[in-house]
Design a protein around this motif. Structure first.
Motif, PDB file in Angstrom:
ATOM      1  N   LEU A  17       0.784  -1.076   0.037  1.00 60.06           N
ATOM      2  CA  LEU A  17       0.082   0.073   0.075  1.00 60.06           C
ATOM      3  C   LEU A  17       0.870   1.137  -0.052  1.00 60.06           C
ATOM      4  N   ARG A  18       1.983   1.382   0.628  1.00 67.16           N
ATOM      5  CA  ARG A  18       2.892   2.510   0.468  1.00 67.16           C
ATOM      6  C   ARG A  18       3.346   2.804  -0.602  1.00 67.16           C
ATOM      7  N   ARG A  19       3.793   1.523  -1.586  1.00 65.79           N
ATOM      8  CA  ARG A  19       4.393   1.627  -2.672  1.00 65.79           C
ATOM      9  C   ARG A  19       3.247   2.312  -3.600  1.00 65.79           C
ATOM     10  N   ALA A  20       1.814   1.885  -3.441  1.00 65.02           N
ATOM     11  CA  ALA A  20       1.063   2.274  -4.314  1.00 65.02           C
ATOM     12  C   ALA A  20       0.652   3.833  -4.045  1.00 65.02           C
ATOM     13  N   GLU A  21       0.813   4.148  -2.833  1.00 64.43           N
ATOM     14  CA  GLU A  21       0.628   5.657  -2.347  1.00 64.43           C
ATOM     15  C   GLU A  21       1.812   6.391  -3.133  1.00 64.43           C
ATOM     16  N   GLY A  22       3.009   5.966  -3.087  1.00 64.70           N
ATOM     17  CA  GLY A  22       4.141   6.510  -3.861  1.00 64.70           C
ATOM     18  C   GLY A  22       3.853   6.658  -5.300  1.00 64.70           C
ATOM     19  N   HIS A  23       3.476   5.791  -5.754  1.00 66.88           N
ATOM     20  CA  HIS A  23       2.755   5.709  -7.360  1.00 66.88           C
ATOM     21  C   HIS A  23       1.762   6.764  -7.409  1.00 66.88           C
ATOM     22  N   LEU A  24       0.799   6.828  -6.551  1.00 67.97           N
ATOM     23  CA  LEU A  24      -0.349   7.713  -6.514  1.00 67.97           C
ATOM     24  C   LEU A  24       0.381   9.167  -6.625  1.00 67.97           C
ATOM     25  N   ARG A  25       1.202   9.426  -5.854  1.00 65.52           N
ATOM     26  CA  ARG A  25       1.670  10.755  -5.762  1.00 65.52           C
ATOM     27  C   ARG A  25       2.637  11.179  -7.134  1.00 65.52           C
ATOM     28  N   SER A  26       3.216  10.242  -7.631  1.00 66.70           N
ATOM     29  CA  SER A  26       3.819  10.393  -8.847  1.00 66.70           C
ATOM     30  C   SER A  26       2.978  10.391  -9.967  1.00 66.70           C
ATOM     31  N   ILE A  27       1.720   9.888 -10.015  1.00 73.03           N
ATOM     32  CA  ILE A  27       0.884  10.211 -11.007  1.00 73.03           C
ATOM     33  C   ILE A  27       0.171  11.758 -10.836  1.00 73.03           C
ATOM     34  N   THR A  28       0.111  12.138  -9.822  1.00 72.67           N
ATOM     35  CA  THR A  28      -0.414  13.745  -9.578  1.00 72.67           C
ATOM     36  C   THR A  28       0.583  14.261 -10.215  1.00 72.67           C
ATOM     37  N   ALA A  29       2.059  14.142  -9.974  1.00 75.41           N
ATOM     38  CA  ALA A  29       3.050  14.936 -10.667  1.00 75.41           C
ATOM     39  C   ALA A  29       2.934  15.048 -12.134  1.00 75.41           C
ATOM     40  N   MET A  30       2.737  13.503 -12.608  1.00 79.63           N
ATOM     41  CA  MET A  30       2.909  13.391 -14.204  1.00 79.63           C
ATOM     42  C   MET A  30       1.649  14.395 -14.624  1.00 79.63           C
ATOM     43  N   LEU A  31       0.307  14.339 -14.068  1.00 84.87           N
ATOM     44  CA  LEU A  31      -0.576  14.910 -14.406  1.00 84.87           C
ATOM     45  C   LEU A  31      -0.253  16.674 -14.600  1.00 84.87           C
ATOM     46  N   GLU A  32       0.273  16.954 -13.333  1.00 84.01           N
ATOM     47  CA  GLU A  32       0.443  18.467 -13.373  1.00 84.01           C
ATOM     48  C   GLU A  32       1.736  18.847 -14.283  1.00 84.01           C
ATOM     49  N   ALA A  33       2.686  18.040 -14.642  1.00 88.74           N
ATOM     50  CA  ALA A  33       3.575  17.984 -15.677  1.00 88.74           C
ATOM     51  C   ALA A  33       3.217  18.056 -17.203  1.00 88.74           C
ATOM     52  N   GLY A  34       1.861  17.484 -17.186  1.00 91.61           N
ATOM     53  CA  GLY A  34       1.526  17.463 -18.667  1.00 91.61           C
ATOM     54  C   GLY A  34       2.005  16.095 -19.477  1.00 91.61           C
ATOM     55  N   ARG A  35       2.436  14.963 -18.600  1.00 91.63           N
ATOM     56  CA  ARG A  35       2.765  14.036 -19.144  1.00 91.63           C
ATOM     57  C   ARG A  35       1.557  13.355 -19.992  1.00 91.63           C
ATOM     58  N   PRO A  36       2.023  12.385 -21.195  1.00 87.48           N
ATOM     59  CA  PRO A  36       1.125  11.893 -21.894  1.00 87.48           C
ATOM     60  C   PRO A  36       0.004  11.021 -21.142  1.00 87.48           C
ATOM     61  N   CYS A  37      -1.229  10.904 -21.505  1.00 95.23           N
ATOM     62  CA  CYS A  37      -2.301  10.222 -21.136  1.00 95.23           C
ATOM     63  C   CYS A  37      -1.825   8.638 -20.859  1.00 95.23           C
ATOM     64  N   LEU A  38      -1.045   8.013 -21.921  1.00 95.38           N
ATOM     65  CA  LEU A  38      -0.863   6.572 -22.112  1.00 95.38           C
ATOM     66  C   LEU A  38       0.116   6.347 -20.820  1.00 95.38           C
ATOM     67  N   ASP A  39       1.020   6.995 -20.655  1.00 97.47           N
ATOM     68  CA  ASP A  39       1.965   6.993 -19.429  1.00 97.47           C
ATOM     69  C   ASP A  39       1.138   6.997 -18.080  1.00 97.47           C
ATOM     70  N   ILE A  40       0.383   7.907 -18.069  1.00 96.42           N
ATOM     71  CA  ILE A  40      -0.673   7.967 -16.734  1.00 96.42           C
ATOM     72  C   ILE A  40      -1.593   6.885 -16.528  1.00 96.42           C
ATOM     73  N   ALA A  41      -2.105   6.660 -17.808  1.00 97.22           N
ATOM     74  CA  ALA A  41      -2.981   5.527 -17.516  1.00 97.22           C
ATOM     75  C   ALA A  41      -2.057   4.213 -17.068  1.00 97.22           C
ATOM     76  N   GLN A  42      -1.102   4.080 -17.598  1.00 96.79           N
ATOM     77  CA  GLN A  42      -0.517   2.869 -17.318  1.00 96.79           C
ATOM     78  C   GLN A  42       0.113   2.937 -15.882  1.00 96.79           C
ATOM     79  N   GLN A  43       0.381   4.112 -15.280  1.00100.17           N
ATOM     80  CA  GLN A  43       0.922   3.975 -13.916  1.00100.17           C
ATOM     81  C   GLN A  43      -0.548   3.849 -12.813  1.00100.17           C
ATOM     82  N   LEU A  44      -1.556   4.233 -13.335  1.00102.86           N
ATOM     83  CA  LEU A  44      -3.087   4.002 -12.858  1.00102.86           C
ATOM     84  C   LEU A  44      -3.407   2.699 -12.625  1.00102.86           C
TER      85      LEU A  44
END
Length: 92
Positions: A17-44
């Motif tokens: 769960l802590r790993r998942a929590e870290g991934h969620l934080r990175s997904i938020t950062a990816m969204l804020e940075a305008g990363r491609p949707c494909l990359d974000i979907a993969q992380q989700l």
């Protein structure tokens, strides 16, 4: 929380769960940075799988320990029903 509610698998579930929590934080950062949707979907998808696996581990652990203790005091028919229940939950 009582000691009866803490099982051997809980530390591993917490790690997942802590790993998942870290991934969620990175997904938020990816969204804020305008990363491609494909990359974000993969992380989700990775986060979703991690949470699902943690849930499965928790449920199996509960069945293996808590339900098992209750079933040990019942008859053969109840024992068979509990064994079948344990088997089918692996398909959750």
């Amino acid at each position: 929380m009582t000691n009866e509610a803490v099982h051997e698998t809980h530390p591993e579930i917490i790690k997942r769960l802590r790993r998942a929590e870290g991934h969620l934080r990175s997904i938020t950062a990816m969204l804020e940075a305008g990363r491609p949707c494909l990359d974000i979907a993969q992380q989700l998808q990775a986060v979703e799988k991690a949470v699902t696996n943690a849930k499965k581990a928790l449920i199996q652990d509960h069945i293996d320990h808590c339900l098992e203790a209750a079933v040990n005091t019942t008859g053969r028919d109840q024992r068979q029903a509990a064994d079948e229940f344990k088997a089918i939950t692996k398909y959750l």
